[in-house]
Write a protein that holds these residues in place. Structure first.
Motif, PDB file in Angstrom:
ATOM      1  N   GLY A 121      20.921  18.802  19.679  1.00 37.61           N
ATOM      2  CA  GLY A 121      20.573  19.509  18.440  1.00 37.61           C
ATOM      3  C   GLY A 121      20.981  18.770  17.183  1.00 37.61           C
ATOM      4  O   GLY A 121      21.480  19.375  16.236  1.00 37.61           O
ATOM      5  N   SER A 122      20.764  17.457  17.157  1.00 37.32           N
ATOM      6  CA  SER A 122      21.239  16.629  16.034  1.00 37.32           C
ATOM      7  C   SER A 122      20.239  16.630  14.873  1.00 37.32           C
ATOM      8  O   SER A 122      19.699  15.589  14.480  1.00 37.32           O
ATOM      9  N   HIS A 123      20.013  17.807  14.325  1.00 39.71           N
ATOM     10  CA  HIS A 123      19.010  17.983  13.276  1.00 39.71           C
ATOM     11  C   HIS A 123      19.545  17.584  11.893  1.00 39.71           C
ATOM     12  O   HIS A 123      20.702  17.183  11.745  1.00 39.71           O
ATOM     13  N   ASP A 124      18.688  17.724  10.877  1.00 38.02           N
ATOM     14  CA  ASP A 124      19.064  17.420   9.496  1.00 38.02           C
ATOM     15  C   ASP A 124      19.732  18.629   8.849  1.00 38.02           C
ATOM     16  O   ASP A 124      19.337  19.777   9.089  1.00 38.02           O
ATOM     17  N   LEU A 125      20.715  18.344   8.029  1.00 37.41           N
ATOM     18  CA  LEU A 125      21.417  19.374   7.257  1.00 37.41           C
ATOM     19  C   LEU A 125      21.040  19.208   5.785  1.00 37.41           C
ATOM     20  O   LEU A 125      21.230  18.133   5.215  1.00 37.41           O
ATOM     21  N   ILE A 126      20.505  20.261   5.190  1.00 34.91           N
ATOM     22  CA  ILE A 126      20.112  20.244   3.781  1.00 34.91           C
ATOM     23  C   ILE A 126      21.066  21.144   2.989  1.00 34.91           C
ATOM     24  O   ILE A 126      21.262  22.310   3.353  1.00 34.91           O
ATOM     25  N   LEU A 127      21.645  20.604   1.933  1.00 36.84           N
ATOM     26  CA  LEU A 127      22.538  21.353   1.055  1.00 36.84           C
ATOM     27  C   LEU A 127      21.893  21.445  -0.317  1.00 36.84           C
ATOM     28  O   LEU A 127      21.582  20.428  -0.936  1.00 36.84           O
ATOM     29  N   GLU A 128      21.684  22.652  -0.801  1.00 34.01           N
ATOM     30  CA  GLU A 128      21.046  22.881  -2.091  1.00 34.01           C
ATOM     31  C   GLU A 128      21.946  23.755  -2.957  1.00 34.01           C
ATOM     32  O   GLU A 128      21.955  24.970  -2.829  1.00 34.01           O
ATOM     33  N   ASN A 129      22.771  23.105  -3.774  1.00 35.53           N
ATOM     34  CA  ASN A 129      23.641  23.819  -4.700  1.00 35.53           C
ATOM     35  C   ASN A 129      24.576  24.786  -3.959  1.00 35.53           C
ATOM     36  O   ASN A 129      24.736  25.947  -4.343  1.00 35.53           O
ATOM     37  N   VAL A 130      25.203  24.284  -2.898  1.00 31.06           N
ATOM     38  CA  VAL A 130      26.105  25.098  -2.059  1.00 31.06           C
ATOM     39  C   VAL A 130      27.484  25.139  -2.715  1.00 31.06           C
ATOM     40  O   VAL A 130      28.094  24.095  -2.961  1.00 31.06           O
ATOM     41  N   PHE A 131      27.992  26.337  -2.970  1.00 31.19           N
ATOM     42  CA  PHE A 131      29.301  26.484  -3.611  1.00 31.19           C
ATOM     43  C   PHE A 131      30.419  26.410  -2.582  1.00 31.19           C
ATOM     44  O   PHE A 131      30.402  27.109  -1.565  1.00 31.19           O
ATOM     45  N   ILE A 132      31.426  25.539  -2.860  1.00 34.00           N
ATOM     46  CA  ILE A 132      32.587  25.359  -1.995  1.00 34.00           C
ATOM     47  C   ILE A 132      33.849  25.643  -2.814  1.00 34.00           C
ATOM     48  O   ILE A 132      34.095  24.970  -3.814  1.00 34.00           O
ATOM     49  N   PRO A 133      34.689  26.621  -2.425  1.00 31.36           N
ATOM     50  CA  PRO A 133      35.939  26.865  -3.149  1.00 31.36           C
ATOM     51  C   PRO A 133      36.852  25.640  -3.119  1.00 31.36           C
ATOM     52  O   PRO A 133      36.794  24.829  -2.195  1.00 31.36           O
ATOM     53  N   SER A 134      37.696  25.514  -4.128  1.00 29.43           N
ATOM     54  CA  SER A 134      38.545  24.327  -4.278  1.00 29.43           C
ATOM     55  C   SER A 134      39.431  24.072  -3.072  1.00 29.43           C
ATOM     56  O   SER A 134      39.676  22.917  -2.706  1.00 29.43           O
ATOM     57  N   GLU A 135      39.940  25.135  -2.419  1.00 32.13           N
ATOM     58  CA  GLU A 135      40.874  24.933  -1.309  1.00 32.13           C
ATOM     59  C   GLU A 135      40.209  24.339  -0.072  1.00 32.13           C
ATOM     60  O   GLU A 135      40.886  23.942   0.868  1.00 32.13           O
ATOM     61  N   TYR A 136      38.872  24.259  -0.073  1.00 30.82           N
ATOM     62  CA  TYR A 136      38.160  23.672   1.064  1.00 30.82           C
ATOM     63  C   TYR A 136      37.813  22.203   0.830  1.00 30.82           C
ATOM     64  O   TYR A 136      37.110  21.602   1.636  1.00 30.82           O
ATOM     65  N   ALA A 137      38.307  21.634  -0.262  1.00 25.85           N
ATOM     66  CA  ALA A 137      38.185  20.201  -0.490  1.00 25.85           C
ATOM     67  C   ALA A 137      39.366  19.516   0.197  1.00 25.85           C
ATOM     68  O   ALA A 137      40.520  19.767  -0.139  1.00 25.85           O
ATOM     69  N   LEU A 138      39.084  18.644   1.147  1.00 26.99           N
ATOM     70  CA  LEU A 138      40.125  18.120   2.025  1.00 26.99           C
ATOM     71  C   LEU A 138      40.707  16.795   1.567  1.00 26.99           C
ATOM     72  O   LEU A 138      41.876  16.515   1.800  1.00 26.99           O
ATOM     73  N   ASN A 139      39.903  15.962   0.951  1.00 29.67           N
ATOM     74  CA  ASN A 139      40.391  14.626   0.625  1.00 29.67           C
ATOM     75  C   ASN A 139      39.524  14.026  -0.468  1.00 29.67           C
ATOM     76  O   ASN A 139      38.314  14.146  -0.437  1.00 29.67           O
TER      77      ASN A 139
END
Length: 223
Positions: A121-139
């Motif tokens: 199932g190695s399909h394409d991932l499309i991200l369109e203006n996806v909001f990520i909270p600051s604490e989920y930024a890892l590095n």
């Protein structure tokens, strides 16, 4: 891939402790799989450097991601993604994000149809203006910064992938031996398994599987 990402998370100091506890709890209590989404149409894999085309734009409460990833193994059943993106600063930096697969703006495009590997199932991932909270930024860091090398992570990666290949080869051996006992050509009137040539071939396979098994379990015990 799930085990590899867990190994990275367990040894990383960037994961928020409570967030990682939740990930572990969900992985134990139910089906909660994660994998990295790194490869892009323009860049290929970022393993050898280069800026991803996926954009991470900072907001007052976190980040917004827009981009296109390829070869995202397990994408139809993943609960979480780990994604590499570039910031929008004059001197862009690379940021790694972890987020749930159900976020608004995220979708899977089923482009993967490779014979013999469709189940990945190695399909394409499309991200369109996806909001990520600051604490989920890892590095985060400049592209020029060399990634840290963790010998245990490297060993774990070799171990898990080798074990996977050994499992595939063992299943192939099992299928072959079953077929050789079931197949009896009319001109032979005996199963193919009685022929010395096939016995020799299966013996060679057994010897290779035995050596691989010993190497993998030895590496596992040393790890």
């Amino acid at each position: 891939m799930h085990y590899l990402q867990h190994a990275h998370a367990a040894r990383s100091r960037r994961w928020h402790p409570e967030i990682y506890k939740r990930l572990c709890r969900e992985s134990i209590e139910g089906i909660s799989l994660l994998n990295a989404a790194r490869v892009e149409p323009e860049l290929g894999t970022p393993a050898r450097g280069g800026l991803p085309a996926t954009i991470a734009e900072r907001t007052t409460e976190g980040w917004r991601l827009t981009g296109h990833k390829q070869y995202t193994t397990g994408s139809p059943i993943l609960s979480y993604f780990v994604v590499w993106a570039r910031t929008t600063e004059d001197e862009p930096q690379v940021e790694v994000f972890w987020f749930r697969a159900t976020l608004p703006g995220l979708r899977i495009v089923e482009t993967w149809d490779h014979l013999g590997m469709r189940a990945t199932g190695s399909h394409d991932l499309i991200l369109e203006n996806v909001f990520i909270p600051s604490e989920y930024a890892l590095n985060i860091g400049p592209i020029s910064a060399a990634p840290s090398f963790d010998p245990l992570i490297s060993t774990w990666g070799s171990l898990t992938v080798s074990a996977l290949y050994l499992g595939v080869a063992t299943s192939a051996r099992d299928w072959l031996t079953k077929y050789l006992w079931e197949r009896s050509p009319s001109n032979l009137k005996e199963p193919l398994a009685t022929l010395p040539r096939f016995q020799t071939a299966v013996g060679e396979i057994e010897a290779l599987l035995f050596a691989n098994n010993r190497l993998i379990y030895s590496l596992g015990s040393r790890y």
